[in-house]
Write a protein that holds these residues in place. Structure first.
Motif, mmCIF file in Angstrom:
data_model
loop_
_atom_site.group_PDB
_atom_site.id
_atom_site.type_symbol
_atom_site.label_atom_id
_atom_site.label_comp_id
_atom_site.label_asym_id
_atom_site.label_seq_id
_atom_site.Cartn_x
_atom_site.Cartn_y
_atom_site.Cartn_z
ATOM 1 N N PRO A 97 -8.488 -2.821 -10.732
ATOM 2 C CA PRO A 97 -9.488 -3.981 -10.806
ATOM 3 C C PRO A 97 -9.359 -4.879 -11.995
ATOM 4 O O PRO A 97 -8.829 -4.707 -12.770
ATOM 5 C CB PRO A 97 -10.654 -3.204 -11.207
ATOM 6 C CG PRO A 97 -10.431 -1.583 -10.783
ATOM 7 C CD PRO A 97 -8.954 -1.502 -11.032
ATOM 8 N N ALA A 98 -9.811 -6.345 -11.376
ATOM 9 C CA ALA A 98 -9.488 -7.467 -12.263
ATOM 10 C C ALA A 98 -10.758 -8.215 -12.370
ATOM 11 O O ALA A 98 -11.531 -8.254 -11.289
ATOM 12 C CB ALA A 98 -8.431 -8.237 -11.866
ATOM 13 N N TRP A 99 -10.741 -8.862 -13.403
ATOM 14 C CA TRP A 99 -11.985 -9.985 -13.644
ATOM 15 C C TRP A 99 -11.903 -11.266 -12.849
ATOM 16 O O TRP A 99 -10.719 -11.620 -12.789
ATOM 17 C CB TRP A 99 -12.279 -10.390 -15.140
ATOM 18 C CG TRP A 99 -12.978 -11.171 -15.379
ATOM 19 C CD1 TRP A 99 -12.656 -12.666 -15.798
ATOM 20 C CD2 TRP A 99 -14.449 -11.556 -15.284
ATOM 21 N NE1 TRP A 99 -13.604 -13.464 -16.040
ATOM 22 C CE2 TRP A 99 -15.000 -12.710 -15.722
ATOM 23 C CE3 TRP A 99 -15.557 -10.617 -14.910
ATOM 24 C CZ2 TRP A 99 -16.330 -13.156 -15.702
ATOM 25 C CZ3 TRP A 99 -16.721 -10.989 -15.023
ATOM 26 C CH2 TRP A 99 -17.001 -12.345 -15.423
ATOM 27 N N SER A 100 -12.856 -11.605 -12.092
ATOM 28 C CA SER A 100 -12.741 -12.913 -11.354
ATOM 29 C C SER A 100 -13.975 -13.895 -12.044
ATOM 30 O O SER A 100 -14.977 -13.759 -11.893
ATOM 31 C CB SER A 100 -13.050 -12.600 -10.043
ATOM 32 O OG SER A 100 -13.441 -13.787 -9.413
ATOM 33 N N LYS A 101 -13.501 -14.871 -12.480
ATOM 34 C CA LYS A 101 -14.207 -16.084 -13.195
ATOM 35 C C LYS A 101 -15.001 -16.649 -12.153
ATOM 36 O O LYS A 101 -16.182 -16.806 -12.101
ATOM 37 C CB LYS A 101 -13.683 -16.999 -13.900
ATOM 38 C CG LYS A 101 -14.468 -17.785 -14.856
ATOM 39 C CD LYS A 101 -13.268 -18.670 -15.571
ATOM 40 C CE LYS A 101 -14.175 -20.238 -15.963
ATOM 41 N NZ LYS A 101 -13.081 -20.905 -16.533
ATOM 42 N N ARG A 102 -14.521 -16.836 -10.984
ATOM 43 C CA ARG A 102 -15.352 -17.468 -9.877
ATOM 44 C C ARG A 102 -16.423 -16.886 -9.300
ATOM 45 O O ARG A 102 -17.437 -17.363 -9.049
ATOM 46 C CB ARG A 102 -14.196 -17.842 -8.454
ATOM 47 C CG ARG A 102 -14.765 -18.392 -7.358
ATOM 48 C CD ARG A 102 -13.439 -19.180 -6.461
ATOM 49 N NE ARG A 102 -12.776 -18.100 -5.972
ATOM 50 C CZ ARG A 102 -11.494 -18.282 -5.283
ATOM 51 N NH1 ARG A 102 -11.374 -19.575 -4.895
ATOM 52 N NH2 ARG A 102 -10.821 -17.257 -5.181
#
Ligand code: HEC
Ligand code: HEC
Length: 320
Positions: A97-102
Motif C-alpha cells: 500500500p502507498a500514499w496518494s496525494k491526489r
C-alpha cells in the motif's frame, strides 16, 4: 569512534549506494509464469494489458482507442509494462500500500489501476473483486517477482520511476511556465517531422498499429486519454515523451523539444474529465478510494495550471 561503529557506518553507506544504483537499472521481467490457476490469472492480466479496449472483460470499461501497453511499453519480448523507460510497471507492485496525494488516501495496486481506467482509458473503474481487476494486478505483481517490498509513503510509483518522475516534473514545470506561441509552433513542426509518420498529422494514429494522441473519429468518439490523465499534464507528459518517444529512440529529444511537442499535443481537443460523472452509481462505477470528490479538468484548465492561456499559446480560439 571504535572499530564497530566504523564498520556499521561503512556498511550503511554501501547499502545506500547499492539501493541508489539498483533503482536506476530496471530489472528484466521474470521468464517463468506461476503454476496452475495463478499462472492462468497472470496470463489473463497480460492479455488485458495488451488488448484492453477489445478484451471481453474490459472493452465496456474503456471509452477510447488505447491499450495499457501504449503507455506502459513492452520489453523486447512483448511483455506489456516491462519496458525500461518511464512508466515501466517493473517494481510497481512493491510499493503498495502507498500514499496518494491526489486522492488523499492509502491506495492498493488495484486502486491505482482503476485510476488509469477512468483517466488514461477515459472509462469506468473495474469492480475490485472482478476477474479483470484481479488479473491485471496479478500480472503487474508478477512483473516484480523477487524484488524487495518497500512501501512508498510519498507516491504510488515504482522505485524505477520515482526519481526520474519527481525531478523531471519539476524540470518541465519550470520550462512550460515560460511557454509562448513560438514554442507551440516549434512543437507543431517537431510533431510533423518526428511523430506524425506514425501518429498521423491529425493525431488519430493508425488503428491497431499506432495509438491516437487526440481528437475524435468519424463516429464522434474520442480517441485518446482525457484531460484528467497524467499524459494531459504539460510537465508529466514531457517526462514520459522524453524517455519513450520517438518509438525506439527514447532519450534523443532535448528538454526544450520534449516540452514543445507536448505543448502542441496537449493543446489539441480531447475529452474533459469531471470526477462526479465517474462516481455514481457505485455498483456500476466501481469503488474510488478517495477523500477528494470534486475535480474538473479541461484543456484550458490544464494550461492555466502552468499560468498559460490556451488561446494565446495556440493563437486561435478553437478550444472551448
Ligand atoms: C495514456 C497513457 C496511459 C495509459 C493508456 C495507461 N496508463 Fe497507467 N500510467 C500512465 C502514467 C503517465 C502513469 C504515471 C503518472 C502518474 O502517476 O500520474 C501511470 C501509472 C500507472 C501505474 C502506477 C505505476 C507507477 O510506477 O507509476 C499503474 C499500476 C498503471 N498506470 C496501470 C495502468 C493500467 C493497468 C492501464 C490500462 C488499464 C494503464 N495504466 C493505462 C499512463 C497511462
Ligand atoms: C515509429 C513510430 C512512432 C513514432 C515516430 C512516434 N511514436 Fe509515439 N508511439 C508509437 C507506438 C507504437 C506507441 C505505443 C507503444 C506500444 O503500444 O507498444 C506510441 C505511444 C505514444 C504515446 C502514448 C500513447 C498515446 O497514444 O497517447 C504518446 C504520447 C506518443 N507516442 C507520443 C509521441 C511523440 C510526441 C512522438 C514524436 C516525438 C512520437 N510519439 C513518435 C509509435 C511512434
Amino acid at each position: 569512534m571504535n572499530i564497530f561503529t566504523k564498520l556499521s557506518v561503512a556498511t550503511l553507506s554501501l547499502s545506500v549506494a547499492m539501493y541508489a544504483s539498483s533503482t536506476t537499472t530496471v530489472p528484466n521481467a521474470p521468464t517463468k509464469y506461476p503454476a496452475g490457476e495463478l499462472g492462468k490469472m497472470v496470463k489473463l492480466g497480460e492479455d488485458i494489458l495488451n488488448n484492453t479496449n477489445t478484451h471481453p472483460l474490459t472493452k465496456d470499461l474503456v471509452n477510447n482507442k488505447l491499450q495499457c501497453k501504449n503507455c506502459h511499453l513492452p520489453d523486447q519480448n512483448g511483455k506489456p509494462g516491462a519496458g525500461k523507460g518511464m512508466s515501466t510497471l517493473i517494481g510497481t507492485a512493491t510499493v503498495f500500500p502507498a500514499w496518494s496525494k491526489r486522492q488523499g488516501t492509502i491506495q492498493t495496486l488495484q486502486d491505482r489501476i482503476n485510476n488509469c481506467f477512468m483517466r488514461s482509458m477515459s472509462g469506468t473503474r473495474p469492480i475490485i473483486d472482478t476477474k479483470a481487476s484481479m488479473a491485471m494486478s496479478a500480472y503487474i505483481t508478477w512483473l516484480s517477482t523477487g524484488l524487495p517490498i518497500k512501501m512508498n509513503a510519498k507516491a504510488t510509483i515504482s522505485p524505477y520511476n520515482f526519481d526520474k518522475y519527481v525531478k523531471g516534473k519539476k524540470k518541465f514545470a519550470a520550462i512550460q511556465k515560460k511557454a509562448t506561441h513560438q514554442n507551440y509552433l516549434a512543437g507543431k513542426k517537431l510533431f510533423e517531422t518526428k511523430c506524425a509518420s506514425c501518429h498521423g498529422i491529425n493525431g488519430a494514429g493508425v488503428p491497431g498499429t499506432f495509438p491516437p494522441l487526440w481528437g475524435k473519429n468519424k463516429k464522434g468518439e474520442w480517441l485518446s486519454y482525457n484531460t484528467g490523465a497524467g499524459m494531459s499534464k504539460l510537465n508529466k507528459a514531457a517526462v514520459w515523451v522524453e524517455s519513450n518517444m520517438p518509438l525506439g529512440q527514447g532519450g534523443t529529444l532535448s528538454d526544450q523539444e520534449a516540452a514543445d511537442v507536448v505543448l502542441y499535443i496537449d493543446a489539441q481537443p480531447r475529452a474533459a474529465f469531471t470526477l462526479k460523472d465517474h462516481l455514481f452509481p457505485r455498483a456500476k462505477m466501481g469503488y474510488y478510494n478517495t477523500k477528494v470528490t470534486t475535480e474538473h479538468d479541461s484543456v484550458r484548465s490544464n494550461f492555466k495550471a502552468f499560468g498559460l492561456n490556451i488561446d494565446t499559446i495556440r493563437g486561435d480560439r478553437v478550444i472551448q
